[in-house]
Design an enzyme around this catalytic site. Structure first.
Site, PDB file in Angstrom:
ATOM      1  N   TYR A 131      44.966   5.798  66.206  1.00 47.61           N
ATOM      2  CA  TYR A 131      44.404   5.255  64.872  1.00 47.61           C
ATOM      3  C   TYR A 131      44.675   6.317  64.195  1.00 47.61           C
ATOM      4  CZ  TYR A 131      40.468   4.465  61.485  1.00 47.61           C
ATOM      5  OH  TYR A 131      40.351   4.448  59.616  1.00 47.61           O
ATOM      6  N   GLN A 195      36.429  -1.339  61.741  1.00 48.86           N
ATOM      7  CA  GLN A 195      36.957  -2.699  62.775  1.00 48.86           C
ATOM      8  C   GLN A 195      38.218  -2.692  62.959  1.00 48.86           C
ATOM      9  OE1 GLN A 195      35.755  -1.689  59.855  1.00 48.86           O
ATOM     10  NE2 GLN A 195      37.583  -1.941  57.593  1.00 48.86           N
ATOM     11  N   ASN A 227      36.723   8.912  60.722  1.00 52.99           N
ATOM     12  CA  ASN A 227      35.322  10.150  60.302  1.00 52.99           C
ATOM     13  C   ASN A 227      33.840   9.204  61.765  1.00 52.99           C
ATOM     14  OD1 ASN A 227      34.904   7.333  59.925  1.00 52.99           O
ATOM     15  ND2 ASN A 227      34.982   7.338  57.905  1.00 52.99           N
ATOM     16  N   THR A 250      36.391  18.899  61.119  1.00 54.67           N
ATOM     17  CA  THR A 250      37.425  19.489  61.933  1.00 54.67           C
ATOM     18  C   THR A 250      36.535  21.020  61.578  1.00 54.67           C
ATOM     19  OG1 THR A 250      39.202  20.896  61.039  1.00 54.67           O
ATOM     20  CG2 THR A 250      38.591  20.268  59.570  1.00 54.67           C
ATOM     21  N   GLN A 272      41.194  24.837  56.161  1.00 53.63           N
ATOM     22  CA  GLN A 272      40.284  23.517  56.839  1.00 53.63           C
ATOM     23  C   GLN A 272      38.553  23.223  56.384  1.00 53.63           C
ATOM     24  OE1 GLN A 272      41.550  22.764  60.085  1.00 53.63           O
ATOM     25  NE2 GLN A 272      42.883  23.736  58.922  1.00 53.63           N
ATOM     26  N   HIS A 275      39.722  19.814  54.125  1.00 54.18           N
ATOM     27  CA  HIS A 275      40.089  18.598  54.406  1.00 54.18           C
ATOM     28  C   HIS A 275      38.559  17.684  54.519  1.00 54.18           C
ATOM     29  CE1 HIS A 275      43.364  18.423  57.716  1.00 54.18           C
ATOM     30  NE2 HIS A 275      42.801  19.721  58.600  1.00 54.18           N
ATOM     31  N   GLU A 341      37.234  24.221  67.455  1.00 57.18           N
ATOM     32  CA  GLU A 341      38.395  23.281  67.376  1.00 57.18           C
ATOM     33  C   GLU A 341      39.694  24.104  68.034  1.00 57.18           C
ATOM     34  OE1 GLU A 341      40.084  19.068  65.317  1.00 57.18           O
ATOM     35  OE2 GLU A 341      38.536  20.947  64.355  1.00 57.18           O
ATOM     36  N   HIS A 342      39.664  24.732  66.592  1.00 54.49           N
ATOM     37  CA  HIS A 342      40.416  26.085  66.311  1.00 54.49           C
ATOM     38  C   HIS A 342      39.995  27.364  66.509  1.00 54.49           C
ATOM     39  CE1 HIS A 342      41.137  22.298  63.963  1.00 54.49           C
ATOM     40  NE2 HIS A 342      42.422  22.089  64.513  1.00 54.49           N
ATOM     41  N   ASP A 375      48.517  22.579  62.641  1.00 55.22           N
ATOM     42  CA  ASP A 375      48.555  21.307  62.044  1.00 55.22           C
ATOM     43  C   ASP A 375      49.841  20.435  62.005  1.00 55.22           C
ATOM     44  OD1 ASP A 375      45.745  21.236  61.615  1.00 55.22           O
ATOM     45  OD2 ASP A 375      45.526  22.180  59.844  1.00 55.22           O
ATOM     46  N   HIS A 434      31.417   0.337 107.530  1.00 52.94           N
ATOM     47  CA  HIS A 434      33.078   1.484 107.829  1.00 52.94           C
ATOM     48  C   HIS A 434      34.079   1.784 108.969  1.00 52.94           C
ATOM     49  CE1 HIS A 434      31.321   1.434 103.672  1.00 52.94           C
ATOM     50  NE2 HIS A 434      32.488   2.165 103.622  1.00 52.94           N
TER      51      HIS A 434
END
Length: 447
Positions: A131, A195, A227, A250, A272, A275, A341-342, A375, A434
């Site tokens: 995606y 979707q 998102n 982000t 950042q 974004h 994240e960063h 990035d 077993h």
């Protein structure tokens, strides 16, 4: 514009500080979004293409003729791509292939006893849906970051989905299509949001869509950022299909001392923040002077940046802030708790400080390794864990697309030598069958 959180002196005063709650973070309610995406996913599951078309018209304002992007549109997008952008994408792909090529694990066979081996095989997922978001910005770089590790892993079948754009005839952005062309991806769908993930998870069969002739085979794994509704769809569909992670807004954290350049730090925080209004920009420092200088630089630079309103909203939001600490030792504790994240390290002896970081999606060391490099063109992957999940989750890599399978091969003598141990453990767990499965193989030979 950006608030301050002063932690100095509080440890010395005897306070117990919970840095996870004290450091700012964006309020993202994936659970609430589940209520919105559940009927979307159910609709796609039951009505297939008809549901995808209706949902696309509702959310994207595009009346889809073809869900799948025609190959000639992909070819035309590449032909029309700006030369500088093409060169940059090709270099990004080259560097990503170089780094991800070294990540491919090899099969390993361990001889446990003579005649008894366990082999760990690394087998690629067969089919993957990738995606690529298309909201406030265009992300051809995300095509690179998703496709390259999947290809290096040896995934047989790759499909990309990205939202259709009104201004481009109901197709995904042409730069995204061009990136697909450069990577040899031919199966691309003009579908976005929840979707798209439902389409990948359940597929679209001819039977479900009547005589349109459209068929989308379900995938085994879905990856890629998006998102909160994309994150919610991943949570809902997990189990029907594998997912990489639930990506949130982000984040950048910068751990800096008085040697850092305030202009560099401010520019990186802004990079950042552009974004998303929910993007998080956090500076952790033991320097009052740096905090003051960065605040001044933020004010100056936001006046000239293109997405100034978005940036100001992000920087002034509760998810952003300057955290003042007693020293770098406390600063390391703060950034480890935050698990950004960063994470940038702009301090004296930055490499040594960076080597002590435990929790981050990716770490950027020193003044010449900004997040923007990662990035696009460092060779690292920019699909990274957010919301503190870097404490337990890795970013996208070749391993995301591989499954480790243990292959056990014992001969008769090797099994005979461990038979008593297996039976003893089976009896201890009150699972006698077993043990009987072992005994059955040696009936008549005295054991």
């Amino acid at each position: 514009m950006i608030r301050r959180i002063d932690l100095r002196g509080r440890l010395a005063a005897g306070e117990t500080l919970d840095y996870r709650t004290l450091v700012p973070r964006a309020p993202v309610d994936v659970e609430a979004a589940l209520d919105a995406v559940r009927p979307i996913c159910d609709d796609v599951r039951h009505r297939g293409l008809a549901a995808v078309r209706e949902l696309t018209l509702r959310f994207d304002g595009v009346e889809l003729r073809d869900v799948r992007v025609p190959q000639d549109a992909i070819d035309q997008a590449l032909a029309g791509l700006d030369g500088r952008v093409r060169t940059a994408l090709e270099e990004s792909i080259r560097r990503a292939r170089l780094v991800h090529g070294d990540q491919r694990r090899q099969d390993v066979t361990t001889t446990v006893v003579p005649g008894g081996t366990v082999t760990e095989r690394w087998i690629p997922v067969q089919r993957v849906g990738l995606y690529v978001p298309g909201g406030l910005a265009v992300y051809p770089s995300s095509v690179v970051m998703n496709v390259v590790p999947a290809q290096v892993a040896g995934v047989d079948s790759l499909a990309v989905a990205s939202p259709p754009q009104k201004h481009f005839g109901g197709l995904p952005h042409p730069t995204i299509l061009a990136a697909c062309a450069l990577l040899g991806v031919t199966e691309v769908y003009a579908v976005g949001g929840a979707q798209a993930l439902a389409m990948f998870a359940y597929g679209l069969s001819n039977d479900a869509v009547g005589d349109d002739g459209v068929r989308v085979r379900p995938v085994d794994l879905v990856t890629g950022p998006g998102n909160v509704y994309v994150a919610a769809a991943k949570r809902l569909l997990r189990g029907v299909v594998g997912i990489d992670a639930e990506a949130g807004p982000t984040e950048i954290a910068v751990l800096a001392d008085d040697t850092a350049d305030a202009g560099h730090v401010a520019a990186d925080l802004i990079s950042q923040a552009e974004h998303d209004p929910l993007a998080a920009s956090v500076l952790v420092t033991d320097s009052d002077a740096l905090a003051d200088a960065v605040t001044a630089e933020l004010d100056l630079r936001t006046k000239t940046t293109k997405h100034d309103e978005r940036v100001r909203t992000a920087l002034s939001g509760e998810q952003s802030g300057i955290v003042l600490v007693d020293d770098l030792e406390q600063g390391l504790a703060v950034v480890d708790a935050y698990a950004a994240e960063h994470l940038e390290i702009q301090t004296r002896d930055a490499a040594t400080v960076a080597s002590r970081v435990r929790n981050a999606g990716a770490v950027f060391v020193g003044p010449w390794s900004p997040v923007s490099l990662g990035d696009y063109a460092a060779g690292s992957n920019h699909v990274l864990p957010t919301g503190g999940s870097a404490r337990h989750t890795s970013g996208l890599s070749v391993q995301t697309f591989l499954r480790g399978v243990h292959v056990v091969h014992y001969d008769q003598e090797a099994l005979k030598n461990v038979a008593d141990d297996v039976r003893a453990l089976a009896d201890a767990e009150d699972l006698p069958a077993h043990g009987e499965a072992i005994t059955a193989r040696f009936e008549g030979d005295g054991r």
